[in-house]
Motif scaffolding. Sequence first.
Motif, PDB file in Angstrom:
ATOM      1  N   GLY A   1     -11.914  19.140  -5.937  1.00 13.36           N
ATOM      2  CA  GLY A   1     -13.278  19.570  -5.713  1.00 13.36           C
ATOM      3  C   GLY A   1     -14.218  18.490  -5.213  1.00 13.36           C
ATOM      4  N   LYS A   2     -13.683  17.309  -4.909  1.00 17.46           N
ATOM      5  CA  LYS A   2     -14.529  16.205  -4.450  1.00 17.46           C
ATOM      6  C   LYS A   2     -14.133  15.772  -3.040  1.00 17.46           C
ATOM      7  CE  LYS A   2     -15.496  14.324  -9.059  1.00 17.46           C
ATOM      8  NZ  LYS A   2     -15.474  13.110  -9.919  1.00 17.46           N
ATOM      9  N   LEU A   3     -15.123  15.343  -2.279  1.00 23.74           N
ATOM     10  CA  LEU A   3     -14.912  14.920  -0.897  1.00 23.74           C
ATOM     11  C   LEU A   3     -14.043  13.663  -0.838  1.00 23.74           C
ATOM     12  CD1 LEU A   3     -15.684  15.144   2.155  1.00 23.74           C
ATOM     13  CD2 LEU A   3     -17.691  13.725   1.613  1.00 23.74           C
ATOM     14  N   ARG A   4     -13.043  13.681   0.040  1.00 24.67           N
ATOM     15  CA  ARG A   4     -12.238  12.492   0.327  1.00 24.67           C
ATOM     16  C   ARG A   4     -11.983  12.426   1.832  1.00 24.67           C
ATOM     17  NH1 ARG A   4     -11.865   8.608  -3.438  1.00 24.67           N
ATOM     18  NH2 ARG A   4     -10.169   7.785  -2.162  1.00 24.67           N
ATOM     19  N   TYR A   5     -11.758  11.198   2.313  1.00 26.60           N
ATOM     20  CA  TYR A   5     -11.359  10.973   3.699  1.00 26.60           C
ATOM     21  C   TYR A   5      -9.987  10.305   3.702  1.00 26.60           C
ATOM     22  CZ  TYR A   5     -16.242  11.943   4.770  1.00 26.60           C
ATOM     23  OH  TYR A   5     -17.476  12.537   4.873  1.00 26.60           O
ATOM     24  N   ALA A   6      -9.201  10.568   4.746  1.00 28.05           N
ATOM     25  CA  ALA A   6      -7.809  10.122   4.742  1.00 28.05           C
ATOM     26  C   ALA A   6      -7.380   9.626   6.113  1.00 28.05           C
ATOM     27  CB  ALA A   6      -6.895  11.259   4.283  1.00 28.05           C
ATOM     28  N   VAL A   7      -6.294   8.844   6.094  1.00 29.42           N
ATOM     29  CA  VAL A   7      -5.592   8.415   7.306  1.00 29.42           C
ATOM     30  C   VAL A   7      -4.173   8.945   7.205  1.00 29.42           C
ATOM     31  CG1 VAL A   7      -4.905   6.471   8.749  1.00 29.42           C
ATOM     32  CG2 VAL A   7      -6.982   6.307   7.348  1.00 29.42           C
ATOM     33  N   ASN A   8      -3.792   9.793   8.148  1.00 25.67           N
ATOM     34  CA  ASN A   8      -2.459  10.423   8.124  1.00 25.67           C
ATOM     35  C   ASN A   8      -2.168  11.076   6.781  1.00 25.67           C
ATOM     36  OD1 ASN A   8      -2.313   9.390  10.690  1.00 25.67           O
ATOM     37  ND2 ASN A   8      -0.431   8.240  10.390  1.00 25.67           N
ATOM     38  N   GLY A   9      -3.191  11.674   6.199  1.00 25.56           N
ATOM     39  CA  GLY A   9      -3.017  12.448   4.976  1.00 25.56           C
ATOM     40  C   GLY A   9      -3.086  11.664   3.681  1.00 25.56           C
ATOM     41  N   VAL A  10      -3.303  10.339   3.746  1.00 25.34           N
ATOM     42  CA  VAL A  10      -3.406   9.525   2.523  1.00 25.34           C
ATOM     43  C   VAL A  10      -4.803   8.926   2.440  1.00 25.34           C
ATOM     44  CG1 VAL A  10      -2.579   7.495   1.279  1.00 25.34           C
ATOM     45  CG2 VAL A  10      -0.952   9.015   2.403  1.00 25.34           C
ATOM     46  N   SER A  11      -5.447   9.118   1.308  1.00 26.03           N
ATOM     47  CA  SER A  11      -6.779   8.597   1.038  1.00 26.03           C
ATOM     48  C   SER A  11      -6.649   7.373   0.138  1.00 26.03           C
ATOM     49  CB  SER A  11      -7.644   9.668   0.372  1.00 26.03           C
ATOM     50  OG  SER A  11      -8.959   9.225   0.162  1.00 26.03           O
ATOM     51  N   HIS A  12      -7.023   6.223   0.637  1.00 24.77           N
ATOM     52  CA  HIS A  12      -6.784   4.965  -0.073  1.00 24.77           C
ATOM     53  C   HIS A  12      -7.698   4.794  -1.283  1.00 24.77           C
ATOM     54  CE1 HIS A  12      -5.875   0.695  -0.650  1.00 24.77           C
ATOM     55  NE2 HIS A  12      -7.174   0.504  -0.779  1.00 24.77           N
ATOM     56  N   ILE A  13      -7.135   4.262  -2.364  1.00 24.56           N
ATOM     57  CA  ILE A  13      -7.905   3.773  -3.495  1.00 24.56           C
ATOM     58  C   ILE A  13      -7.446   2.358  -3.791  1.00 24.56           C
ATOM     59  CG2 ILE A  13      -8.438   5.988  -4.593  1.00 24.56           C
ATOM     60  CD1 ILE A  13      -6.073   5.452  -6.499  1.00 24.56           C
ATOM     61  N   ASP A  14      -8.365   1.505  -4.256  1.00 21.83           N
ATOM     62  CA  ASP A  14      -8.016   0.128  -4.602  1.00 21.83           C
ATOM     63  C   ASP A  14      -7.557   0.064  -6.048  1.00 21.83           C
ATOM     64  OD1 ASP A  14      -8.698  -1.454  -2.194  1.00 21.83           O
ATOM     65  OD2 ASP A  14     -10.708  -0.648  -2.555  1.00 21.83           O
ATOM     66  N   PRO A  15      -6.308  -0.349  -6.298  1.00 23.09           N
ATOM     67  CA  PRO A  15      -5.851  -0.489  -7.685  1.00 23.09           C
ATOM     68  C   PRO A  15      -6.521  -1.679  -8.358  1.00 23.09           C
ATOM     69  CG  PRO A  15      -4.175  -1.299  -6.165  1.00 23.09           C
ATOM     70  CD  PRO A  15      -5.264  -0.711  -5.318  1.00 23.09           C
ATOM     71  N   GLU A  16      -6.417  -1.751  -9.667  1.00 25.88           N
ATOM     72  CA  GLU A  16      -7.027  -2.864 -10.408  1.00 25.88           C
ATOM     73  C   GLU A  16      -6.442  -4.194  -9.975  1.00 25.88           C
ATOM     74  OE1 GLU A  16      -7.728  -4.364 -15.053  1.00 25.88           O
ATOM     75  OE2 GLU A  16      -6.540  -2.572 -14.620  1.00 25.88           O
ATOM     76  N   THR A  17      -5.152  -4.201  -9.636  1.00 20.02           N
ATOM     77  CA  THR A  17      -4.501  -5.401  -9.130  1.00 20.02           C
ATOM     78  C   THR A  17      -4.521  -5.349  -7.603  1.00 20.02           C
ATOM     79  OG1 THR A  17      -2.997  -5.375 -11.032  1.00 20.02           O
ATOM     80  CG2 THR A  17      -2.404  -6.803  -9.168  1.00 20.02           C
ATOM     81  N   PRO A  18      -5.211  -6.270  -6.917  1.00 18.34           N
ATOM     82  CA  PRO A  18      -5.228  -6.240  -5.446  1.00 18.34           C
ATOM     83  C   PRO A  18      -3.813  -6.217  -4.879  1.00 18.34           C
ATOM     84  CG  PRO A  18      -6.860  -7.798  -6.267  1.00 18.34           C
ATOM     85  CD  PRO A  18      -6.053  -7.364  -7.453  1.00 18.34           C
ATOM     86  N   VAL A  19      -3.613  -5.436  -3.844  1.00 23.07           N
ATOM     87  CA  VAL A  19      -2.260  -5.243  -3.309  1.00 23.07           C
ATOM     88  C   VAL A  19      -1.672  -6.547  -2.800  1.00 23.07           C
ATOM     89  CG1 VAL A  19      -2.553  -2.798  -2.835  1.00 23.07           C
ATOM     90  CG2 VAL A  19      -3.212  -4.460  -1.082  1.00 23.07           C
ATOM     91  N   LYS A  20      -2.494  -7.451  -2.299  1.00 27.60           N
ATOM     92  CA  LYS A  20      -1.998  -8.749  -1.844  1.00 27.60           C
ATOM     93  C   LYS A  20      -1.423  -9.545  -3.003  1.00 27.60           C
ATOM     94  CE  LYS A  20      -1.337 -12.542   0.524  1.00 27.60           C
ATOM     95  NZ  LYS A  20      -0.146 -12.666   1.399  1.00 27.60           N
ATOM     96  N   LEU A  21      -2.135  -9.566  -4.116  1.00 24.54           N
ATOM     97  CA  LEU A  21      -1.653 -10.311  -5.283  1.00 24.54           C
ATOM     98  C   LEU A  21      -0.404  -9.657  -5.866  1.00 24.54           C
ATOM     99  CD1 LEU A  21      -5.003 -11.218  -7.080  1.00 24.54           C
ATOM    100  CD2 LEU A  21      -3.543 -12.708  -5.717  1.00 24.54           C
ATOM    101  N   ALA A  22      -0.371  -8.332  -5.910  1.00 23.59           N
ATOM    102  CA  ALA A  22       0.824  -7.646  -6.421  1.00 23.59           C
ATOM    103  C   ALA A  22       2.044  -8.008  -5.577  1.00 23.59           C
ATOM    104  CB  ALA A  22       0.596  -6.140  -6.422  1.00 23.59           C
ATOM    105  N   GLU A  23       1.872  -8.043  -4.268  1.00 21.94           N
ATOM    106  CA  GLU A  23       2.973  -8.397  -3.378  1.00 21.94           C
ATOM    107  C   GLU A  23       3.394  -9.851  -3.578  1.00 21.94           C
ATOM    108  OE1 GLU A  23       3.504  -7.119   1.083  1.00 21.94           O
ATOM    109  OE2 GLU A  23       2.268  -8.930   1.034  1.00 21.94           O
ATOM    110  N   TYR A  24       2.449 -10.765  -3.665  1.00 18.01           N
ATOM    111  CA  TYR A  24       2.747 -12.198  -3.801  1.00 18.01           C
ATOM    112  C   TYR A  24       3.450 -12.500  -5.124  1.00 18.01           C
ATOM    113  CZ  TYR A  24       1.899 -17.261  -3.556  1.00 18.01           C
ATOM    114  OH  TYR A  24       2.048 -18.639  -3.516  1.00 18.01           O
TER     115      TYR A  24
END
Length: 571
Positions: free
Chosen positions: A384-407
């Motif tokens: 019921g809430k507005l979202r915008y997406a790229v190729n059907g996926v709407s990004h959210i930032d996790p608590e752990t930045p994705v760069k740090l999780a990868e490193y």
Amino acid sequence: MTLRQENLTKVSNKDTNMRSINLFLTLIISVLSTNVFVVKSEDPYLFYTWNVNYATLSPLGVPQQVIQINGQFPGPKINCTSNNNIVVNVFNHLDEPLLFTWNGIQQRKNSWQDGTLGTNCPIQPGTNFTYHFQVKDQIGSYYYYPTTALHRAAGGYGPLTVHSRDLIPVPFDRPEDDYTVLVGDWYSKGHSNLKKLMDGGRSLGRPDGLIINGKSGKGDGKDEPMFNMIPGKVYRYRICNVGMKNSINARIQGHAMKLVEVEGSHTVQNVYDSLDVHLGQCYSVLVTADQAPKDYLFVASTRFTKTPLTATATIRYVGGKGPASAALPEAPVGWAWSLNQFRSLRWNLTASAARPNPQGSYHYGKINITRTIKFVNSAGSVDGKLRYAVNGVSHIDPETPVKLAEYFGIANKVFKYSLIGDEPPSGAGDKITVAPNVIQAIFRNFVEIIFENHEKSVQSWHLDGYSFFPVAIEPGRWTPEKRTKYNLIDAVSRHTIHVYPKSWAAVMTTLDNAGMWNLRSMVLERNYLGQQLFVSVLSPEHSLRDEYNMPDDTLLCGLVKNMPIPKPYSI
């Protein structure tokens, strides 16, 4: 063998807000037989201390909470030269976490300083963090702004100008003065109220006005001059659209504008009566003070809106008499004019400039494409809430930045790679998945990226870490046959591209900058509600030649906060 050591002098120049120190390593010349070995010296450093706090200001005549830096809105100018090292110590006096990004600065090998929630843990209230980055092989007009919450709607932005080194020729004479014009739409509701709207699933709606360098201007002849010009002299105006929703058109009463630079690239010097500047873009023009000496108005108005918003700033001729005319020059109508302007932009292939691949030597049109990625933006509803997406996926930032999780080697605990493919799924606008959106890319691949806009509003996309060649913007849907329309010779190397309604845009770039890089919509509402993603570009060598180690003072949060530091990269 003889050994000669020369200790180079350290030069310092202090200012209230900035210290510039030329730091050099000892230059060691070892002469062994006929061989000479030179240890490189460091480029100059510029030091800034920023105190970031709230203030009550009235950009549109209504008191509201605005973010200032060192008591200034817009924030202080970072005025530097190609290859300078920039050190910014940010003290967060807000009541919320804070980050800044440096829009257009490529951060070579150094996504650690990019300042997005996918690369950095935010600076907590009452604490400070020091950014340290180099404007490596870049020149041009840029700006910085906050990426946390909806702070961008409260200001906190400012200019970042990178000049050519003195030894590098510039394709025009030095102007009498250099002016920055930060133009953008503005909401008077305040960033906290705007955030509540979007968190509740609603749109921001139409902005309330337009501001130029933090002011709206009445255009009634009583405004203090924002810019001054001496008759007969030439001035440089760096015009950036720092807004949140709308493209703008910029023009000056009675004066032509000669375009000389777009987002870090010298251009063929076409002359325009007005210029469309889309979200996130910066254009540099030369203006000659060749009119009758009196006041004139710099005019900015929104484009592609039912009711245009307009702001003015007064330009005063030194020694002139008389107010500016109340009659404002009209903006063009429709986006066909704007598309023709885009097609008229050309890279100046004869100009020198600081860049990894010098102008005139990088024949991008002759490189084989190794990968084609098509991105389609969409809007929809999730719970019921507005979202915008790229190729059907709407990004959210996790608590752990994705760069740090990868490193730290825990990516699988934080996000999944490549939830989206290189082609949008059929019916991409029908279903939206809310999740961290991270795709993988092969280091040094030459890629073609297609942005396809099926919606009714203009889109504006920015890619961190790179510049790219926008080879085409055309109406309709993209197919491989459309490559015959590409400009494969002199497209302007830049970092932001717009896409008109029901149209597509194609860009090309070499993914030669290892790191985690944000590809985002510059429309604030769309960005906040998911129209962005991250591109993971890893060097298989894990070498310092390709990417810097995580800095010792990196802020840690989420799952990596108490983890042991990974083994550093080596040469």
